[in-house]
Design an enzyme around this catalytic site. Structure first.
Site, PDB file in Angstrom:
ATOM      1  N   HIS A   1       7.477 -10.050   2.485  1.00  0.00           N
ATOM      2  CA  HIS A   1       8.345 -10.719   3.453  1.00  0.00           C
ATOM      3  C   HIS A   1       7.624 -11.850   4.175  1.00  0.00           C
ATOM      4  O   HIS A   1       8.000 -12.204   5.274  1.00  0.00           O
ATOM      5  CB  HIS A   1       8.859  -9.715   4.490  1.00  0.00           C
ATOM      6  CG  HIS A   1       9.714  -8.643   3.902  1.00  0.00           C
ATOM      7  ND1 HIS A   1      10.998  -8.875   3.453  1.00  0.00           N
ATOM      8  CD2 HIS A   1       9.473  -7.332   3.665  1.00  0.00           C
ATOM      9  CE1 HIS A   1      11.503  -7.755   2.975  1.00  0.00           C
ATOM     10  NE2 HIS A   1      10.606  -6.809   3.089  1.00  0.00           N
TER      11      HIS A   1
ATOM     12  N   HIS B   1       2.241  -4.103   2.109  1.00  0.00           N
ATOM     13  CA  HIS B   1       3.672  -4.050   1.822  1.00  0.00           C
ATOM     14  C   HIS B   1       4.409  -5.261   2.401  1.00  0.00           C
ATOM     15  O   HIS B   1       5.118  -5.971   1.696  1.00  0.00           O
ATOM     16  CB  HIS B   1       4.267  -2.754   2.375  1.00  0.00           C
ATOM     17  CG  HIS B   1       5.712  -2.601   2.031  1.00  0.00           C
ATOM     18  ND1 HIS B   1       6.124  -1.924   0.908  1.00  0.00           N
ATOM     19  CD2 HIS B   1       6.829  -3.057   2.629  1.00  0.00           C
ATOM     20  CE1 HIS B   1       7.449  -1.979   0.841  1.00  0.00           C
ATOM     21  NE2 HIS B   1       7.907  -2.659   1.878  1.00  0.00           N
TER      22      HIS B   1
ATOM     23  N   LYS C   1      13.832  -9.552  -6.890  1.00  0.00           N
ATOM     24  CA  LYS C   1      14.194  -9.025  -5.571  1.00  0.00           C
ATOM     25  C   LYS C   1      15.555  -9.646  -5.245  1.00  0.00           C
ATOM     26  O   LYS C   1      15.642 -10.855  -4.983  1.00  0.00           O
ATOM     27  CB  LYS C   1      13.139  -9.409  -4.533  1.00  0.00           C
ATOM     28  CG  LYS C   1      13.435  -8.852  -3.148  1.00  0.00           C
ATOM     29  CD  LYS C   1      12.187  -8.275  -2.488  1.00  0.00           C
ATOM     30  CE  LYS C   1      12.565  -7.561  -1.206  1.00  0.00           C
ATOM     31  NZ  LYS C   1      11.550  -6.657  -0.712  1.00  0.00           N
TER      32      LYS C   1
END
Length: 285
Positions: free
Chosen positions: A174, A158, A220
């Site tokens: 990220h 993730h 995003k």
């Protein structure tokens, strides 16, 4: 917003200073910020593109691949199925790669410092092999993102690799190395930087950025990440906050270098659900 956590700020600054593997802006890589991203909602497909060029103008890949923690980290990035709802299959090779990566980061001063700190708090096992097992469980143990579904996710996938939900939503992603590599293969499209409220534009030396991008056909609207830092730095930072936290979502305000950040860590049972930095301000403003 929460008061500054001085104890964690001190620890994270020590980790920042001893992060010898961190890449230096302008020297090891150059970013090209271009325009400010337009307002958009999660899932919008038509979105204004304020950046014709890549975010990463160049990255010294020789240096990247010569650093063991980066090299072992990069080998993990192709181990995942992006779509949630598709069960992950973990092969023996992938387990070996996970272990190689953990061995590499555990040999760094950054992770040793994190380990010492967690030992003082009685949150880590003293033996390194046990601590490694603890890290494996937190980051690599698979779970289902939605209750009752197949195990389709883990903290590492993730946060560092990114996932998609029903082809419409980007989850996580990220990490700057993954972003750079995806951009190089034209999988991500950088749309522009996201400025903070009434703030000026970021500058090309900033090592924490908020950006807008598309990946695998979804947008995003805002994604934030450290830029240039080593994988061990991010691993150490998020692990410390995760193990200190009681609640499901933790937001710690810290000052690292000139960056005032809120570090957000969400738990999924005994595992990391997500983790990322949110830039509050930099001292240059």
């Amino acid at each position: 917003r929460k008061a500054l956590n001085h104890e964690l700020s001190k620890l994270f600054n020590e980790m920042w200073d001893m992060d010898v593997n961190r890449l230096m802006p302008g020297k090891d890589y150059t970013i090209d910020l271009q325009g400010k991203a337009g307002a958009t909602q999660q899932g919008d497909s038509a979105v204004q593109d304020s950046a014709a060029r890549h975010l990463f103008h160049n990255v010294n890949e020789e240096r990247l691949k010569s650093i063991k923690t980066f090299a072992t980290f990069i080998s993990l990035l192709d181990n995942y199925e992006a779509s949630t709802s598709v069960a992950e299959v973990v092969t023996p090779e992938e387990i070996a790669e996970n272990n190689c990566f953990l061995d590499a980061i555990l040999a760094t001063e950054v992770m040793k410092l994190a380990h010492e700190y967690l030992l003082k708090k009685n949150l880590a096992k003293p033996n390194l092999a046990d601590f490694k097992y603890q890290l494996y469980d937190i980051w690599f143990q698979l779970y289902a993102r939605k209750e009752g579904d197949r195990p389709d996710s883990c903290g590492f996938e993730h946060v560092f690799v990114g996932e998609t939900r029903r082809g419409k939503q980007i989850l996580g992603l990220h990490n700057w190395v993954q972003f750079y590599l995806q951009e190089k293969h034209n999988q991500t499209d950088y749309k522009g930087y996201v400025a903070r409220k009434n703030k000026t534009r970021p500058d090309k030396d900033d090592q924490v950025l908020s950006i807008q991008f598309s990946w695998k056909g979804s947008v995003k609207p805002i994604g934030s990440s450290f830029i240039g830092v080593s994988p061990e730095f991010e691993f150490a930072l998020y692990t410390v906050i995760f193990l200190l936290a009681e609640e499901r979502v933790t937001r710690e305000t810290v000052k690292i270098e000139e960056y005032e950040l809120q570090v957000v860590v969400c738990r999924h049972g005994h595992h990391i659900g997500t983790a990322y930095p949110v830039l509050l301000s930099t001292s240059s403003e």
